[in-house]
Design a protein around this motif. Structure first.
Motif: not given
Length: 214
Positions: A58-60, A76
């Motif tokens: 998960r990229y936020k 995200d």
């Protein structure tokens, strides 16, 4: 070998009347939801993730120095690791004001560290609130920077990089002066917030692109 993810976003490096561009997003959190482990992109927007191919990451729009939120929600992207990963924050998963503000906070934080390398008082995620109720303004409230939504003839103020620099400048003024109790002189506070902006842009004009042009 660890998988490498490159994280970018389409954003305004100046204001909405100049073209947007795709820029690397530094200091950004890449999270393994299964374990809670966090990894962070470097100054080139790259992060080494020592996990197996296929692991969900998960990229936020949150990281070491900025935590972007709109109505309490942080944009995200969930993606399975492959040998190389190009992660792009664009209009399918975030707004350009969210991406611009994230990028700009990291620019001004890095500028702060270049000027005061031993100062650590702002080495934590600054809550960065986007499209707050209201228009034609932005403010630092002592713990977060806040940008109003588009309206009343004004752009969403988070779309303007030097407005973000200015508001973060207030945070610097608050943290560094009078033993951390803030810069008491209001005129100096505004002026020094501008100094943090124009020493990045090298321009005497601050807040260009504020007005909404039909």
């Amino acid at each position: 070998p660890p998988a490498v993810s490159s994280v970018s976003g389409e954003l305004y490096t100046t204001h909405p009347y100049n073209p947007s561009s795709v820029e690397k997003l530094k200091h950004l959190k890449a999270n393994n939801p299964a374990t809670g482990t966090n990894y962070y992109t470097d100054s080139f927007g790259n992060v080494n993730i020592p996990l197996g191919i296929g692991t969900q990451i998960r990229y936020k729009l949150e990281g070491l120095y900025s935590d972007v939120q709109t109505n309490g929600n942080t944009p995200d992207i969930y993606a399975a690791l492959s040998a190389s990963n190009a992660i792009l924050f664009d209009n399918s998963n975030s707004t350009i004001q969210e991406r611009t503000a994230y990028w700009a906070v990291n620019e001004v934080h890095d500028h702060l560290k270049n000027v005061f390398p031993s100062f650590t008082g702002l080495d934590s995620p600054m809550e960065t609130n986007i499209d707050e109720a209201g228009s034609c303004n932005a403010f630092f409230n002592g713990s977060s920077i806040n940008f109003y939504a588009e309206g009343n003839g004004c752009q969403a103020t988070a779309k303007i990089a030097d407005v973000v620099y200015h508001e973060y400048g207030h945070a610097i003024n608050s943290a560094r002066y009078n033993s951390g109790s803030g810069m008491w002189n209001g005129a100096l506070n505004e002026g020094f917030a501008d100094v943090w902006a124009f020493t990045i842009t090298n321009s005497p004009f601050i807040g260009q692109g504020w007005d909404l042009v039909d």
